[in-house]
Design a protein around this motif. Sequence first.
Motif, PDB file in Angstrom:
ATOM      1  N   CYS A  84     -21.000 -41.939   2.287  1.00 48.03           N
ATOM      2  CA  CYS A  84     -21.127 -42.586   0.979  1.00 48.03           C
ATOM      3  C   CYS A  84     -19.794 -42.942   0.345  1.00 48.03           C
ATOM      4  CB  CYS A  84     -21.925 -41.700   0.032  1.00 48.03           C
ATOM      5  SG  CYS A  84     -21.069 -40.184  -0.461  1.00 48.03           S
ATOM      6  N   GLY A  85     -18.682 -42.443   0.892  1.00 42.28           N
ATOM      7  CA  GLY A  85     -17.368 -42.766   0.355  1.00 42.28           C
ATOM      8  C   GLY A  85     -16.926 -41.906  -0.811  1.00 42.28           C
ATOM      9  N   ALA A  86     -17.672 -40.842  -1.126  1.00 43.41           N
ATOM     10  CA  ALA A  86     -17.304 -39.963  -2.231  1.00 43.41           C
ATOM     11  C   ALA A  86     -16.077 -39.121  -1.865  1.00 43.41           C
ATOM     12  CB  ALA A  86     -18.474 -39.058  -2.593  1.00 43.41           C
ATOM     13  N   LEU A  87     -15.339 -38.729  -2.882  1.00 45.73           N
ATOM     14  CA  LEU A  87     -14.148 -37.916  -2.668  1.00 45.73           C
ATOM     15  C   LEU A  87     -14.534 -36.487  -2.308  1.00 45.73           C
ATOM     16  CD1 LEU A  87     -11.096 -37.380  -2.827  1.00 45.73           C
ATOM     17  CD2 LEU A  87     -11.385 -37.022  -5.295  1.00 45.73           C
ATOM     18  N   ILE A  88     -13.960 -35.978  -1.219  1.00 44.76           N
ATOM     19  CA  ILE A  88     -14.186 -34.593  -0.805  1.00 44.76           C
ATOM     20  C   ILE A  88     -13.003 -33.721  -1.205  1.00 44.76           C
ATOM     21  CG2 ILE A  88     -14.562 -33.052   1.156  1.00 44.76           C
ATOM     22  CD1 ILE A  88     -15.933 -35.321   2.596  1.00 44.76           C
TER      23      ILE A  88
END
Length: 202
Positions: free
Chosen positions: A131-135
């Motif tokens: 999803c491209g979310a920041l980890i």
Amino acid sequence: MRLPKLRELKEAVTAVVSKRFTTRFPIEPCVVPERYRGKPEFNMDTCIGCGACVNVCPSPGCLTMVDDLQSDPPVRRITHRYDTCIFCGNCEANCTTETGIKLSNQWDLAGLDRQAMSETHEFELQLCEKCGALIGTKKHLVWLYEKLGPLAYTNPSLLLAKSGELSTEPQNVQPPADKKAQTSDFMRILCPKCKCELNVRL
């Protein structure tokens, strides 16, 4: 009247021949105590860019963190302005790795240009490959892998992060057109939300 004058003369002579009470700085360097709280310094070998020091810093504008997701690769920038630092030591006491930032014995930090009294460090970010979310930062994931030891094998994301650090080839995984959970997603670096959906659906 004669006795007070003699006492003052004695004190003056004693002060002239006795050891100095003040230092000779800047002619001679000033030696500070062993546990003196001076300028905080980042150790880039052990700092993982987690931002714990930024969260606990009580001085406004001293430690700031900005995540630039539009850059290639995406990076996290942690800026330290030591002209506003109060040298409280909270950053050192709450460091995740315990050695990522330490208070040094540097105390002579005066200058004429306040813009030069700052340091910025960059850390490459890891985004969810679905999803491209920041980890988080890649160094943080690798540190977790090394900290957990054998327990890290229960988390494929940590294994992939470690293998990506050791690999000499760039990791360029494109997300599939179909966003539904697939079995192949188990071998991708996922954020907690995507990992939860993957485990529930499969």
